[in-house]
Scaffold this active site. Structure first.
Site, short mmCIF file in Angstrom:
data_model
loop_
_atom_site.label_atom_id
_atom_site.label_comp_id
_atom_site.label_asym_id
_atom_site.label_seq_id
_atom_site.Cartn_x
_atom_site.Cartn_y
_atom_site.Cartn_z
N GLU A 1 1.04 -1.23 0.05
CA GLU A 1 -0.02 -0.08 0.05
C GLU A 1 0.82 1.41 0.01
O GLU A 1 0.67 2.13 0.85
CB GLU A 1 -0.93 0.05 1.11
CG GLU A 1 -1.98 -1.05 0.98
CD GLU A 1 -3.10 -1.26 2.20
OE1 GLU A 1 -3.09 -0.30 3.01
OE2 GLU A 1 -3.39 -2.36 2.47
N ASN B 1 0.82 6.39 7.93
CA ASN B 1 -0.19 5.62 7.44
C ASN B 1 -0.29 4.17 7.69
O ASN B 1 -1.51 3.73 7.82
CB ASN B 1 -0.62 5.74 6.13
CG ASN B 1 -0.81 7.48 5.61
OD1 ASN B 1 -1.24 8.16 6.39
ND2 ASN B 1 -0.16 7.84 4.63
N HIS C 1 -14.12 -10.94 7.48
CA HIS C 1 -13.15 -11.32 8.51
C HIS C 1 -12.08 -10.87 8.66
O HIS C 1 -11.32 -10.57 7.57
CB HIS C 1 -12.94 -13.01 7.92
CG HIS C 1 -14.02 -14.07 7.88
ND1 HIS C 1 -13.83 -15.14 7.43
CD2 HIS C 1 -15.32 -14.02 8.60
CE1 HIS C 1 -15.05 -15.82 7.42
NE2 HIS C 1 -15.75 -15.13 8.27
N GLU C 2 -11.88 -9.73 9.61
CA GLU C 2 -10.62 -9.11 9.64
C GLU C 2 -9.83 -9.93 10.62
O GLU C 2 -10.32 -9.94 11.88
CB GLU C 2 -11.06 -7.60 10.32
CG GLU C 2 -9.81 -7.08 10.71
CD GLU C 2 -8.74 -6.77 9.69
OE1 GLU C 2 -9.07 -6.01 8.68
OE2 GLU C 2 -7.50 -7.38 9.91
N HIS D 1 -7.84 -8.50 1.67
CA HIS D 1 -7.09 -7.21 1.85
C HIS D 1 -5.78 -7.31 2.69
O HIS D 1 -5.75 -8.30 3.41
CB HIS D 1 -8.21 -6.01 2.57
CG HIS D 1 -9.30 -5.52 1.71
ND1 HIS D 1 -9.27 -4.36 1.50
CD2 HIS D 1 -9.81 -5.93 0.60
CE1 HIS D 1 -10.10 -3.94 0.54
NE2 HIS D 1 -10.44 -4.99 0.19
N GLU D 2 -4.92 -6.52 2.40
CA GLU D 2 -3.58 -6.88 2.93
C GLU D 2 -3.24 -8.24 2.50
O GLU D 2 -2.71 -9.00 3.41
CB GLU D 2 -3.64 -6.54 4.48
CG GLU D 2 -4.11 -5.33 4.98
CD GLU D 2 -5.37 -4.73 4.93
OE1 GLU D 2 -5.79 -4.01 4.49
OE2 GLU D 2 -6.12 -5.94 5.47
N GLU E 1 -7.29 -6.66 -2.60
CA GLU E 1 -6.94 -5.39 -2.40
C GLU E 1 -5.10 -5.17 -2.75
O GLU E 1 -5.05 -5.28 -4.25
CB GLU E 1 -6.57 -4.73 -0.86
CG GLU E 1 -6.67 -3.19 -0.90
CD GLU E 1 -6.44 -2.84 0.77
OE1 GLU E 1 -7.11 -1.80 0.98
OE2 GLU E 1 -6.09 -3.40 1.58
N GLU F 1 -9.81 3.86 0.33
CA GLU F 1 -9.78 4.25 1.91
C GLU F 1 -8.68 5.33 2.27
O GLU F 1 -8.94 6.09 3.27
CB GLU F 1 -9.41 2.83 2.66
CG GLU F 1 -8.33 2.22 2.44
CD GLU F 1 -8.03 0.94 3.20
OE1 GLU F 1 -9.05 0.38 3.39
OE2 GLU F 1 -6.87 0.40 3.47
C1 NOJ Z 1 -8.28 -2.57 5.86
C2 NOJ Z 1 -9.08 -2.76 4.64
O1 NOJ Z 1 -8.41 -2.24 3.60
C3 NOJ Z 1 -10.24 -2.04 4.92
O2 NOJ Z 1 -11.10 -2.12 3.55
C4 NOJ Z 1 -11.09 -2.45 6.20
O3 NOJ Z 1 -12.27 -1.70 6.38
C5 NOJ Z 1 -10.20 -2.40 7.32
N1 NOJ Z 1 -8.87 -2.97 7.19
C6 NOJ Z 1 -10.84 -2.94 8.42
O4 NOJ Z 1 -10.93 -4.57 8.34
CA CA Z 2 -5.79 -1.85 3.40
#
Ligand code: NOJ
Ligand code: CA
Length: 704
Positions: free
Chosen positions: A175, A196, A415-416, A484-485, A503, A509
């Site tokens: 990123e 960031n 799922h974070e 993501h990540e 992502e 974002e």
């Molecule tokens: C980073 C992700 O890129 C974003 O889309 C998400 O809302 C947040 N993490 C929380 O999981």
């Molecule tokens: Ca991200």
């Protein structure tokens, strides 16, 4: 499914100790690209690549260092070589196009050390019209059972000081904003003092891939890898003096090797897309072609779709992911201190369902529905915190799913993991089974923060396996994954088409909160020719309230509204978010029509024009309807681009609705300046697209 395969094994050369009198080469089917292989006097393997008889990659050596064995660097002899011609047309279950032509010439060289321990190594090169790929194969053999690779030494020895579009070789995240410099001026370490980001590690003057280069003679190159499986991600170390790139694998602080494998195995493909112009880079299918065919079979349970979500409101600070619970004796408890700003409430999600149902949008993403968000970022001790089955008290998942079904809208799971990988792995079966029970077929996963167990990086072998295994397991529950990540895309979507999007770049974002002012107007015109060459992007376009001063005065989106529309066509993904708040769309019903109409699954794609980092125009034909959609975007410079619609069906008339920058539109001074025009067009039509600074143009082209 229609698959046409032709294979011609044309030649088998028998063992020859000296390579002087034999040429080992493969030439692309159009005759333009030629790859040659040989051994140096010391028996060191090398290759070179020419395009139209001009050297593009000069003598470049290949080899490995191991922890537990002598290096693979010299003393090889060629035991045998084979060439093969392969030709097939395969179908994407969803994608930028239906039919993909996969034609290549292959050269396979079998090497053996002429000194003890006389180990074997094979090299496989594939030459396409749009580039080359090669990989190392470690065949089964008596004197080598397992390798611990401390470094791979794959060189790309370049012949020009290319204009290069690059991000640093960060082991943890992609990123970053792109830099545009000469190859000789790459300085990845200038990124070390970042803001960031919750995790980042840049150990070398290296770049991440895809890295794209433009030569003075118009040649365009992009370096990447395909089929990254059970191996570390590859960054490319830059020798700024000699204009040389060399593989630098992502490592781990827990092991003194970077990759560990039992034999037999093969490495990912090392790839170079080679084109005479920028649009052909985007049109290239090299990365997917180098992956194995679909192993999942029918995945019609996943439908490409547009989606909205309880998401942008958190990034703007309108609502929060967390509810305000406390952890007591390892359990999340509602102690009555809820702050009242929780976003994922039953009521709020229903608002998104209603809006989606009214606007031809198939899904709603719900972030912040599960317990744990009170302790997710910045905490060392993240294992055991998130739970992927327990809802917050104000989110009635049964009711939300029922209501969605009634309205024809799917709920997209979130799922974070917060990179607490053990917790996630333990819960994966239960989490995916819960989704299956509710008929949810897509999950957005997240890997924010430093990886646990400590010492691992997002892009090392350990995590490559975790990302891949999560997707493979998800498929068993008919779940498609948007990470993501993530680890970079390497075309595995061909093999596992439930890997739908990801992502892996600075997404939208950043415009909501980045301390450096967000993504500048040149960001996406670079992304289209770099990151997008690797695969679908969950960029989350469609922000209509560009300045969002109600929430933040220091941040904004740095494009015009017309460009936000154009992104639905330019940036490819089988799931495309309409990311803004419901109220912002409701205040702008006219441009919303484009989001309502635009397709997400394509029969054909045409890259109409473009220059890396400047502008690009793409037209895509929707599957089933045959309607076309066009998107054009520019950087901070305004452009007048003439577009011919000769790609349209010859006998067909279409109604084109053009969403374009108004005369005085400008990404900063007047981002909302938008004109909408309706005209009739056909395959003889030519139009001038006038894009404002940071602007764009979107056209829906509907059959009459
Ligand atoms: C980073 C992700 O890129 C974003 O889309 C998400 O809302 C947040 N993490 C929380 O999981
Ligand atoms: Ca991200």
């Amino acid at each position: 499914m229609r698959v046409l395969v032709t294979i011609l094994i044309s030649l088998v050369l028998l063992s020859c100790n000296s390579s002087e009198d034999t040429v080992f080469e493969a030439v692309s089917s159009n005759g333009l690209l030629k790859l040659s292989f040989n051994l140096s006097d010391e028996g060191q393997p090398y290759y070179l690549v020419t395009r139209d008889n001009t050297v593009v990659i000069d003598t470049s050596f290949l080899g490995f260092e191991f922890k537990n064995a002598p290096a693979f660097d010299k003393n090889f002899v060629i035991k045998k070589s084979e060439t093969k011609t392969f030709s097939e047309t395969w179908q994407m279950p969803w994608g930028e196009q239906t039919d993909v032509i996969n034609n290549y010439r292959e050269l396979k060289v079998m090497l053996q050390e002429k000194v003890s321990p006389e180990r074997f190594l094979n090299l496989v090169f594939r030459v396409y019209d749009d580039g080359i790929g090669f990989r190392y194969e470690f065949p089964e053999q008596a004197r080598l059972k397992e390798v611990e690779i401390t470094e791979e030494h794959t060189q790309f020895n370049l012949t020009q000081d290319y204009k290069t579009f690059w991000i640093p070789g960060d082991w943890d995240i992609y990123e970053h904003l792109y830099s545009t410099t000469k190859l000789s001026e790459i300085d990845a370490l200038k990124y070390v003092d970042h803001v960031n980001l919750a995790q980042t590690y840049i150990p070398e003057n290296a770049v991440n891939t895809p890295v794209t280069m433009v030569g003075d003679d118009g040649i365009h190159l992009s370096f990447h890898e395909a089929a990254l499986v059970d191996y570390s991600g590859m960054t490319l170390k830059v020798d700024t003096e000699n204009l040389n790139l060399e593989s630098h694998l992502v490592g781990s602080r827990n092991t003194d090797y970077k990759v560990k494998r039992s034999l037999p195995f093969y490495t990912p493909w090392r790839t170079v897309q080679i084109a005479g112009n920028a649009p052909d880079l985007i049109a290239s299918n090299l990365i997917v072609n180098l992956n194995e065919p679909n192993k999942l079979g029918d995945i019609s349970w996943f439908k490409p779709m547009k989606y909205t979500g309880v998401w942008w409101e958190m990034h703007l600070g309108k609502s929060s992911w967390d509810y305000g619970m406390e952890m007591v004796d390892g359990e999340w408890v509602d102690t009555g201190k809820a702050h009242g700003r929780h976003g994922a409430t039953t009521e709020n999600v229903k608002r998104f369902i209603d809006f989606s149902a009214e606007n031809n949008i198939g899904g709603v993403l719900v972030e912040g529905w599960n317990t744990g968000w009170e302790r997710w970022i910045g905490f060392e001790d993240r294992e055991g915190v998130f739970d992927f089955v327990s809802t917050y008290p104000d989110y009635d998942i049964d009711e939300v799913v029922r209501y969605g079904k009634e309205k024809g809208v799917d709920i997209i799971m979130h799922h974070e993991t917060s990179s607490a990988t053990e917790t996630y792995e333990k819960q994966q079966d239960a989490a995916y089974a819960l989704m299956q029970k509710y008929g949810m077929h897509a999950v957005k996963s997240g890997y924010v923060g430093k990886i646990l167990p400590k010492g691992e990086y997002h892009h090392g072998q350990h995590m490559v396996n975790k990302y891949n295994n999560a997707a493979i397991k998800a498929a068993k529950y008919e779940v498609a994954v948007n990470a993501h990540e993530p680890i970079k895309a390497t075309g595995l979507r061909r093999t596992y088409p439930n890997i739908i999007s990801r992502e892996g770049l600075r997404g939208q974002e950043f415009n909501a909160w980045a301390e450096d002012g967000g993504n500048p107007p040149e960001h996406l015109p670079i992304v289209a020719f770099t990151r997008m060459l690797s695969g679908p992007i969950d960029f989350t376009p469609g922000i209509f309230n560009i300045k969002f001063d109600e929430y933040k005065t220091e941040n904004q989106v740095n494009t015009t509204l017309a460009q936000q529309l154009a992104l639905y066509v330019v940036i490819y993904s089988p799931i495309q978010m309409a990311a803004d708040l419901v109220e912002h769309y409701e205040a702008n019903p006219e441009p919303l029509e484009f989001i309502k109409d635009v397709g997400v699954d394509w029969e054909a794609t045409r890259i109409l024009n473009g220059e890396v980092g400047d502008y690009v125009t793409i037209a895509r034909k929707e599957r089933l309807t045959g309607n076309w959609f066009l998107g054009s975007i520019t950087d901070e410079n305004s452009r007048d681009l003439e577009v011919s619609f000769d790609f349209l069906d010859a006998s067909q008339e279409y109604t084109a609705t053009i969403y374009k920058d108004a005369k005085d539109a400008h990404w900063n001074n007047n981002p909302l300046g938008l004109d909408i025009e309706k005209i009739m067009i056909n395959s003889n039509t030519k139009l001038n697209l006038n894009l404002a600074e940071g602007g764009g143009c979107a056209i829906s082209i509907i059959k009459n």
